[in-house]
Design an enzyme around this catalytic site. Structure first.
Site, PDB file in Angstrom:
ATOM      1  N   TYR A   1      -6.281  -7.759  14.366  1.00  0.00           N
ATOM      2  CA  TYR A   1      -5.825  -6.422  14.002  1.00  0.00           C
ATOM      3  C   TYR A   1      -5.590  -6.407  12.502  1.00  0.00           C
ATOM      4  CZ  TYR A   1      -2.957  -2.186  13.827  1.00  0.00           C
ATOM      5  OH  TYR A   1      -2.453  -0.937  13.543  1.00  0.00           O
TER       6      TYR A   1
ATOM      7  N   ASP B   1      -5.980 -11.835   5.738  1.00  0.00           N
ATOM      8  CA  ASP B   1      -4.978 -10.829   6.084  1.00  0.00           C
ATOM      9  C   ASP B   1      -3.718 -11.593   6.485  1.00  0.00           C
ATOM     10  OD1 ASP B   1      -3.330  -8.926   7.088  1.00  0.00           O
ATOM     11  OD2 ASP B   1      -4.835  -7.939   8.345  1.00  0.00           O
TER      12      ASP B   1
ATOM     13  N   LYS C   1       4.798  -6.531   5.950  1.00  0.00           N
ATOM     14  CA  LYS C   1       5.928  -6.999   6.764  1.00  0.00           C
ATOM     15  C   LYS C   1       7.034  -7.685   5.927  1.00  0.00           C
ATOM     16  CE  LYS C   1       3.541  -6.474  11.026  1.00  0.00           C
ATOM     17  NZ  LYS C   1       2.100  -6.561  11.197  1.00  0.00           N
TER      18      LYS C   1
HETATM   19  C1  LIG Z   1       0.958  -5.412  11.002  1.00  0.00           C
HETATM   20  C2  LIG Z   1      -0.378  -5.809  10.520  1.00  0.00           C
HETATM   21  C3  LIG Z   1      -1.196  -4.952   9.766  1.00  0.00           C
HETATM   22  C4  LIG Z   1      -0.842  -3.513   9.536  1.00  0.00           C
HETATM   23  O1  LIG Z   1       0.298  -3.359   8.767  1.00  0.00           O
HETATM   24  P1  LIG Z   1       1.089  -1.952   8.862  1.00  0.00           P
HETATM   25  O2  LIG Z   1       2.218  -2.136   7.902  1.00  0.00           O
HETATM   26  O3  LIG Z   1       1.498  -1.810  10.279  1.00  0.00           O
HETATM   27  O4  LIG Z   1       0.144  -0.896   8.444  1.00  0.00           O
HETATM   28  C5  LIG Z   1      -2.386  -5.450   9.273  1.00  0.00           C
HETATM   29  N1  LIG Z   1      -2.765  -6.709   9.503  1.00  0.00           N
HETATM   30  C6  LIG Z   1      -2.012  -7.554  10.211  1.00  0.00           C
HETATM   31  C7  LIG Z   1      -2.472  -8.961  10.407  1.00  0.00           C
HETATM   32  C8  LIG Z   1      -0.805  -7.137  10.756  1.00  0.00           C
HETATM   33  O5  LIG Z   1      -0.089  -7.969  11.494  1.00  0.00           O
END
Ligand SMILES: *Cc1c(COP(=O)(O)O)cnc(C)c1O
Length: 427
Positions: free
Chosen positions: A145, A240, A268
């Site tokens: 994701y 990511d 985060k």
């Molecule tokens: C949470 C998450 C996102 C998205 O971040 P948001 O602040 O929810 O837009 C993207 N990549 C990873 C790996 C994530 O865990």
């Protein structure tokens, strides 16, 4: 826990004004059934519900709250910052300070730009990679994701996995035609795919530890292999690290695995519980961003002073305390405890973990990718989840999500959690 009747009322109330009653799908508990906890407040390792109830929180705002909830130093810093105004749409020295902390911490990052969410960070990183390479295709991995940008909602885990929405309505087919999906932890297949698109391959994007279809560590050589494939074809490697950044080590997953990506996405933890994202990397790549270069990227609230202050305070605390060994030990104790209980009760259960991040899978098979994760027994997970919740343990509300520990989780919290799990698994 006080009456289900009240929980139902809260949800129905919310549903009158908010679709599904929630502002992000997994919060609805759709994957596990029942009524979601409406949170009144959080403190340390605990959440307190609007309907009463006290929960040891292992979701931690999806890993964001690594210090625990309402950490006094962060709260104090925010109170002070608010008094100086909450948004200017102009440069502040706080932004320089957070950027400096990130650059000093993350090995691959020489310069960084702040956004308001992880989704924005990833979208911008991909635009940048395409601008830099003047190519179109990106490779992402099954079950990963990367936020909810149109062209990334292809075989993404998380909400999409549990809600069985591998794709979303409203995304034109044309928008995803440059997104190529490869199987995670399968370097040979990835190599073949890269070979096929090499002339037009802009980037490979990967969660260095897959954290959105359960915690799935990279197999030996996988990340190194991706680095090699990207180099071979003149594509960029994007990590990511929105979940993993500042989670395993102060230098992120890239410090743990010793792989240097070209671009790193963060979110985060770096916002300390306020909305922040960031993407950074090599100076020659990052400097292509407007106003210096031709890749446009912007945000009214990007680098918001309050959010940035929460991030600075959080990172400084992490830097000073270096709590990573302790976090890992606590997680090990919890996870090994769970495995022991399951083994004694002959329950087909596996715990995947990396650092202070773990997932419980009801399955006999090793979980190495999205496909094996999907084979787990989700009914058992539902019963397990609600058994825990009833006794004050809040796990992430889906068998495809990660759980986390914070600095605030005590030995007592872990002991209580294991006692409850022992009772619940016996049933
Ligand atoms: C949470 C998450 C996102 C998205 O971040 P948001 O602040 O929810 O837009 C993207 N990549 C990873 C790996 C994530 O865990």
């Amino acid at each position: 826990m006080a009456g289900v009747g009240i929980a139902k009322d809260l949800l129905n109330d919310a549903k009158r004004f908010i679709p599904g009653g929630v502002n992000s799908p997994v919060r609805s508990f759709k994957a596990v059934g029942g009524y979601p906890v409406f949170v009144k407040r959080g403190s340390g390792s605990k959440l307190y519900g609007e309907c009463g109830g006290e929960f040891i929180d292992y979701c931690l705002s999806w890993g964001t709250m690594i210090l625990g909830h309402a950490y006094p130093e962060v709260t104090k810093a925010l109170e002070k910052a608010v008094k100086d105004g909450t948004s200017f749409g102009a440069a502040t020295t706080k932004e320089t300070e957070l950027a400096r902390l990130i650059v000093e911490a993350i090995p691959s990052v020489e310069q960084v730009r702040l956004t308001s969410s992880g989704t924005e960070a990833v979208m911008s990183a991909i635009r940048l990679a395409r601008g830099y390479t003047k190519r179109n295709k990106i490779i992402k991995f099954e079950g990963a994701y990367h936020g909810h940008a149109d062209y990334l909602l292809v075989k993404s885990g998380s909400g999409a996995a549990t809600l069985s929405m591998p794709d979303s309505l409203g995304v034109p087919k044309d928008f995803t035609k440059h997104t190529i999906v490869a199987p995670y932890n399968d370097i040979e297949e990835t190599e073949k795919i890269a070979e096929k698109y090499k002339e037009d391959l802009a980037a490979i994007i990967v969660e260095p530890v897959a954290g959105n279809c359960g915690v799935i560590p990279p197999e030996a050589g996988f990340l190194k292999g991706l680095r090699k494939i990207a180099d071979q074809h003149g594509a960029l490697l994007i990590f990511d690290e929105v979940i993993t950044g500042f989670r395993y080590l102060y230098g992120g997953a890239q410090a743990l695995f010793g792989i240097i990506p070209d671009i790193t996405c963060l979110g985060k933890i770096i916002g300390g519980g306020l909305p922040v994202g960031a993407f950074g990397g090599r100076k020659d790549v990052i400097s292509l961003l407007a106003p210096q270069g031709g890749v446009y990227q912007a945000g009214t609230l990007s680098g918001n002073p309050i959010a940035v202050k929460a991030g600075i305070t959080t990172l400084n605390i992490l830097k000073e305390k270096n709590p990573y060994a302790e976090l890992k030990n606590k997680t090990e104790e919890l996870c090994e405890g769970i495995e022991k209980i399951a083994a004694a009760d002959k329950i087909a259960l596996r715990v995947n973990r990396v650092g202070s991040m773990f997932s419980v899978f009801f399955t006999n098979e090793a979980v190495v990718d999205y496909r094996t994760a999907k084979k787990q027994d989700t009914d058992s997970f539902k019963r397990f989840f609600h058994g825990l919740l009833k006794q004050g343990i809040y796990f992430s509300p889906s068998g495809f999500e990660a759980n986390f520990l914070s600095l605030a989780h005590s030995k007592g919290d872990i002991e209580k959690t294991l006692e409850v799990i022992s009772e619940v698994l016996k049933k």
